[in-house]
Design a protein around this motif. Sequence first.
Motif: not given
Length: 318
Positions: A91-94, A120-127, A145-151
Amino acid sequence: MKKIIITGALGQIGTELVVKCRQLYGTENVLATDINEPEADSEVAQGPFQVLDVTDKDKMFKTVEEFGADTIMHMAALLSAVAEKRPMFAWELNMGGLMNALEAAREYNLQFFTPSSIGAFGSSTPKVNTPQVTIQRPSTMYGVNKVAGELLCQYYFEKFGVDTRSVRFPGLISYVKEPGGGTTDYAVEIYFEAVRKGEYKSFIDKGTYMDMMFMDDAIDAIIKLMEADGGKLIHRNAYNLSGMSIEPEMVKNAIQEYYPDFKLSYDVDPDRQSIADTWPDNIDVSCARAEWGFDPQYDLDKMTKTMLEAIENKEGVK
């Protein structure tokens, strides 16, 4: 882009991005930075280089100002498997590093790129045929981190007018620099071990499909996106990208076209397998194709031939 700073320049992507950008924009116009010094004979060291800890905001601002940058490509990050072992540091680095880079882009009016990931995707994302815009509920610190980064990148674009651009990279496959700490690393290691030993023990199970891309296509995509007309970019943070969707047995079969005796076995790493199981089988890249002409050139067969020939040359195998 005329004066470019690349953070994380000694990483898997950064190493090759520096070389390509120097070819296109001139060696003296691309400043490579990393927390570590490059080896003296490395390609990164053959041009401007500066040690930079991206969590040091003052040093980052000073670096941007002194170099006279108009673009920052922020590649510094801790990868998925390592981030799970060190979540607070991740978290600190990314996120800390990303915030500093975005603030520098805002303060000095820089064009900005940073990569996101299929993590950035997870198990509830359409595969299957994962849409560009879909649910993103990752279960890893790297994914968070990646989702937060996109936002954050979208926020800086909408709030401050920063020209932020990003892509969701799949697993990246390269012979130049061996990876370290990624869930998709098997797809690089398998080629090196095919040449070195004629066999490989995969930590990812058979039948586990993940998106991959050859590094040349990834580097070309970054540059093509950064050179694209910003007025045509709808999903600028971040575009789905992929060159192919593969699983280990497919790679084995492709290698056996050149190394018929190559053997693949399995010793599944439950930690990395559990991460891979939450990621898509294949993603939809139609937005990247339509908005800025994404067009990868390597399929599995072409990539396999290129990888094996290059590794043979590096290893001195005839």
